[in-house]
Write a protein that holds these residues in place. Structure first.
Motif, mmCIF file in Angstrom:
data_model
loop_
_atom_site.group_PDB
_atom_site.id
_atom_site.type_symbol
_atom_site.label_atom_id
_atom_site.label_comp_id
_atom_site.label_asym_id
_atom_site.label_seq_id
_atom_site.Cartn_x
_atom_site.Cartn_y
_atom_site.Cartn_z
ATOM 1 N N ASN A 49 0.830 -1.204 0.000
ATOM 2 C CA ASN A 49 0.000 0.000 0.000
ATOM 3 C C ASN A 49 0.871 1.263 0.000
ATOM 4 O OD1 ASN A 49 -2.547 1.253 0.055
ATOM 5 N ND2 ASN A 49 -2.363 1.633 2.250
ATOM 6 N N LYS A 50 0.261 2.390 -0.307
ATOM 7 C CA LYS A 50 0.955 3.679 -0.444
ATOM 8 C C LYS A 50 2.005 3.603 -1.556
ATOM 9 C CE LYS A 50 0.223 4.659 4.466
ATOM 10 N NZ LYS A 50 0.536 5.450 5.627
ATOM 11 N N ASP A 52 1.789 4.817 -4.278
ATOM 12 C CA ASP A 52 1.866 6.146 -4.910
ATOM 13 C C ASP A 52 3.004 6.985 -4.314
ATOM 14 O OD1 ASP A 52 -0.019 5.927 -2.645
ATOM 15 O OD2 ASP A 52 -0.183 8.099 -2.823
ATOM 16 N N LEU A 53 3.477 6.613 -3.112
ATOM 17 C CA LEU A 53 4.561 7.369 -2.466
ATOM 18 C C LEU A 53 5.910 6.673 -2.639
ATOM 19 C CD1 LEU A 53 2.792 8.204 0.946
ATOM 20 C CD2 LEU A 53 2.982 9.681 -1.052
ATOM 21 N N ASN A 79 -2.741 1.709 -4.201
ATOM 22 C CA ASN A 79 -3.011 3.040 -3.659
ATOM 23 C C ASN A 79 -4.459 3.000 -3.177
ATOM 24 O OD1 ASN A 79 -3.793 5.665 -3.224
ATOM 25 N ND2 ASN A 79 -3.117 6.445 -5.212
ATOM 26 N N ALA A 80 -4.635 3.115 -1.863
ATOM 27 C CA ALA A 80 -5.968 2.925 -1.279
ATOM 28 C C ALA A 80 -6.980 3.969 -1.757
ATOM 29 C CB ALA A 80 -5.862 2.937 0.242
ATOM 30 N N PHE A 81 -6.497 5.042 -2.383
ATOM 31 C CA PHE A 81 -7.427 6.076 -2.854
ATOM 32 C C PHE A 81 -7.750 5.922 -4.341
ATOM 33 C CE2 PHE A 81 -5.176 7.955 0.795
ATOM 34 C CZ PHE A 81 -6.272 8.124 1.629
ATOM 35 N N ILE A 111 0.514 -3.745 10.583
ATOM 36 C CA ILE A 111 0.924 -2.918 11.721
ATOM 37 C C ILE A 111 0.167 -1.580 11.637
ATOM 38 C CG2 ILE A 111 3.217 -4.046 11.749
ATOM 39 C CD1 ILE A 111 4.366 -1.272 10.831
ATOM 40 N N PRO A 112 0.152 -0.806 12.719
ATOM 41 C CA PRO A 112 -0.555 0.486 12.671
ATOM 42 C C PRO A 112 -0.016 1.408 11.576
ATOM 43 C CG PRO A 112 -0.041 -0.108 14.937
ATOM 44 C CD PRO A 112 0.654 -1.120 14.068
ATOM 45 N N ASN A 113 -0.946 2.161 11.001
ATOM 46 C CA ASN A 113 -0.628 3.249 10.068
ATOM 47 C C ASN A 113 -0.268 2.825 8.642
ATOM 48 O OD1 ASN A 113 -0.732 6.081 10.202
ATOM 49 N ND2 ASN A 113 1.464 6.168 9.825
ATOM 50 N N VAL A 114 -0.371 1.541 8.328
ATOM 51 C CA VAL A 114 -0.059 1.135 6.952
ATOM 52 C C VAL A 114 -1.217 1.416 5.998
ATOM 53 C CG1 VAL A 114 1.714 -0.609 7.423
ATOM 54 C CG2 VAL A 114 -0.710 -1.247 7.524
ATOM 55 N N GLY A 115 -2.411 1.711 6.568
ATOM 56 C CA GLY A 115 -3.545 2.045 5.706
ATOM 57 C C GLY A 115 -4.687 1.045 5.753
ATOM 58 N N LYS A 116 -4.735 0.214 6.792
ATOM 59 C CA LYS A 116 -5.781 -0.823 6.856
ATOM 60 C C LYS A 116 -7.182 -0.223 6.803
ATOM 61 C CE LYS A 116 -4.193 -2.209 10.803
ATOM 62 N NZ LYS A 116 -3.097 -1.245 10.838
ATOM 63 N N SER A 117 -7.430 0.812 7.644
ATOM 64 C CA SER A 117 -8.801 1.342 7.673
ATOM 65 C C SER A 117 -9.128 2.060 6.369
ATOM 66 C CB SER A 117 -9.041 2.241 8.882
ATOM 67 O OG SER A 117 -8.038 3.183 9.026
ATOM 68 N N GLN A 130 -12.898 6.137 11.877
ATOM 69 C CA GLN A 130 -11.514 5.693 11.965
ATOM 70 C C GLN A 130 -11.411 4.433 12.823
ATOM 71 O OE1 GLN A 130 -9.096 7.184 10.299
ATOM 72 N NE2 GLN A 130 -7.439 5.924 11.095
ATOM 73 N N LYS A 251 7.199 12.659 4.550
ATOM 74 C CA LYS A 251 6.020 11.867 4.928
ATOM 75 C C LYS A 251 4.879 12.063 3.935
ATOM 76 C CE LYS A 251 2.870 11.416 8.630
ATOM 77 N NZ LYS A 251 2.215 12.226 9.604
HETATM 78 P P1 G4P Z 1 -4.250 2.015 9.760
HETATM 79 O O1 G4P Z 1 -5.720 1.738 9.756
HETATM 80 O O2 G4P Z 1 -3.440 0.874 9.211
HETATM 81 O O3 G4P Z 1 -3.703 2.446 11.079
HETATM 82 O O4 G4P Z 1 -3.957 3.236 8.745
HETATM 83 P P2 G4P Z 1 -4.968 4.356 8.184
HETATM 84 O O5 G4P Z 1 -5.950 3.734 7.254
HETATM 85 O O6 G4P Z 1 -5.480 5.158 9.317
HETATM 86 O O7 G4P Z 1 -3.972 5.237 7.300
HETATM 87 C C1 G4P Z 1 -2.854 5.927 7.856
HETATM 88 C C2 G4P Z 1 -2.530 7.130 6.987
HETATM 89 O O8 G4P Z 1 -2.109 6.658 5.702
HETATM 90 C C3 G4P Z 1 -3.718 8.053 6.715
HETATM 91 O O9 G4P Z 1 -3.199 9.372 6.607
HETATM 92 C C4 G4P Z 1 -4.190 7.628 5.332
HETATM 93 O O10 G4P Z 1 -4.866 8.656 4.639
HETATM 94 C C5 G4P Z 1 -2.862 7.307 4.671
HETATM 95 N N1 G4P Z 1 -2.990 6.335 3.559
HETATM 96 C C6 G4P Z 1 -3.597 5.133 3.592
HETATM 97 N N2 G4P Z 1 -3.481 4.508 2.404
HETATM 98 C C7 G4P Z 1 -2.792 5.347 1.588
HETATM 99 C C8 G4P Z 1 -2.331 5.253 0.229
HETATM 100 O O11 G4P Z 1 -2.521 4.262 -0.482
HETATM 101 N N3 G4P Z 1 -1.621 6.312 -0.244
HETATM 102 C C9 G4P Z 1 -1.357 7.413 0.513
HETATM 103 N N4 G4P Z 1 -0.665 8.409 -0.047
HETATM 104 N N5 G4P Z 1 -1.776 7.535 1.802
HETATM 105 C C10 G4P Z 1 -2.470 6.503 2.329
HETATM 106 P P3 G4P Z 1 -3.544 10.488 7.667
HETATM 107 O O12 G4P Z 1 -4.971 10.398 8.058
HETATM 108 O O13 G4P Z 1 -3.012 11.751 7.102
HETATM 109 O O14 G4P Z 1 -2.737 10.019 8.884
HETATM 110 P P4 G4P Z 1 -1.245 10.349 9.205
HETATM 111 O O15 G4P Z 1 -0.474 10.229 7.907
HETATM 112 O O16 G4P Z 1 -1.281 11.749 9.722
HETATM 113 O O17 G4P Z 1 -0.869 9.308 10.208
#
Ligand code: G4P
Length: 266
Positions: A49-50, A52-53, A79-81, A111-117, A130, A251
């Motif tokens: 995931n992510k 795109d980054l 890319n989750a979006f 793990i936390p913050n990888v984008g699961k939700s 959330q 970030k």
């Molecule tokens: P979690 O449940 O695994 O803990 O993760 P969560 O979905 O809350 O996502 C964590 C952050 O990652 C969120 O940013 C979310 O928007 C971002 N994110 C998730 N998937 C993608 C993706 O595919 N691409 C990109 N660019 N970002 C993604 P946030 O709300 O701004 O949180 P933070 O970055 O301030 O922690």
């Protein structure tokens, strides 16, 4: 940790497909190798995931690398979006586990913050509250039915990073997964700048309109602070703001698409 493991095992009893979510920028640091214990006898899909980054060249290498792993059915750069990626994930889930609609049960893990939700929200197609990172949400657990006929457990399986060495913690701090209270911001930013100047100098140069060649890390921070006008009252350079800017820019992907964990040669 043992409690988190027990809870995932509990959830897994009914699960057909485990979707393991990893951060494509740090496929080593954001992965818990214990996942293999949980995916035996299940379909196992890895989402980088992510993506795109992340550096696209490195992402392709990591995809090929994980595809070789025993028991892994599919690996997607994600890319989750991006709705196209969501569609591909749904097709991949069905392809590897054909079942009747509303009978295929999936669990997201990571793990936390990888984008699961965010991935869960993408699959259900609407904004959901959330999802917390605390393990142990067993009460009131519900199945979400997606418009594509999948069933998702509404709370993901929380794994914890495996801190085999300090590097893992540092890499997670760079992507913002570990808060600055654990490592000093200046130290994190200094290490990050050293990494970026060694591996992606052209991106640092373009972002801050500076040159890096032949400069030490403190000299690069000087150049960056001057270029961005980061000055304290009295005219000294404001290194703290420079560190914050570097970490924030990194970030949020403003410096460019960067992968921190390099894929081992095949
Ligand atoms: P979690 O449940 O695994 O803990 O993760 P969560 O979905 O809350 O996502 C964590 C952050 O990652 C969120 O940013 C979310 O928007 C971002 N994110 C998730 N998937 C993608 C993706 O595919 N691409 C990109 N660019 N970002 C993604 P946030 O709300 O701004 O949180 P933070 O970055 O301030 O922690």
């Amino acid at each position: 940790m043992a409690k988190a493991g027990r809870q995932i095992r509990e959830k897994l009893k009914l699960i057909d497909t485990v979707i393991e979510v990893i951060d494509a920028r740090v496929p080593v640091a954001s992965r818990n190798p214990d996942i293999a214990q949980y995916t035996a006898f299940k379909r196992h899909i890895i989402l980088l995931n992510k993506a795109d980054l992340a550096d696209p060249v490195q992402s392709e290498r990591w995809k090929a690398y994980f595809e070789q792993e025993e028991g892994v059915d599919a690996v997607l750069l994600f890319n989750a979006f991006d709705l196209k990626d969501k569609k591909k994930l749904v097709e991949t889930i069905w392809k590897h586990n054909p079942k009747e609609k509303n009978q295929l049960k999936c669990l997201l893990c990571g793990i936390p913050n990888v984008g699961k939700s965010t991935v869960i929200n993408a699959l259900i197609g609407k904004k959901k509250t959330q999802i917390g990172n605390k393990p142990g949400v067993t009460k009131g657990q519900q199945w979400l039915t997606t418009p594509d006929g999948l069933m998702l457990l509404d709370t993901p399986g929380i794994l914890w990073p495996k801190f085999e060495d300090e590097t893992i913690g540092i890499h997670l701090a760079w992507i913002g997964s570990i808060k600055d209270t654990i490592f000093e911001k200046e130290n994190i930013a200094g290490d990050l700048m050293k990494f970026l100047v060694a591996r992606y100098p052209e991106l640092v140069e373009a972002q801050y309109n500076i040159t890096t060649n032949g400069r030490t890390v403190p000299e690069v921070f000087d150049a960056m602070a001057i270029s961005r006008g980061l000055l304290l009252r009295g005219g000294d350079l404001d290194y703290y703001r420079a560190c914050e800017m570097l970490l924030g820019d990194f970030k949020n992907g403003r410096i460019g698409r960067i992968t921190i964990d390099e894929c081992p040669e095949a």
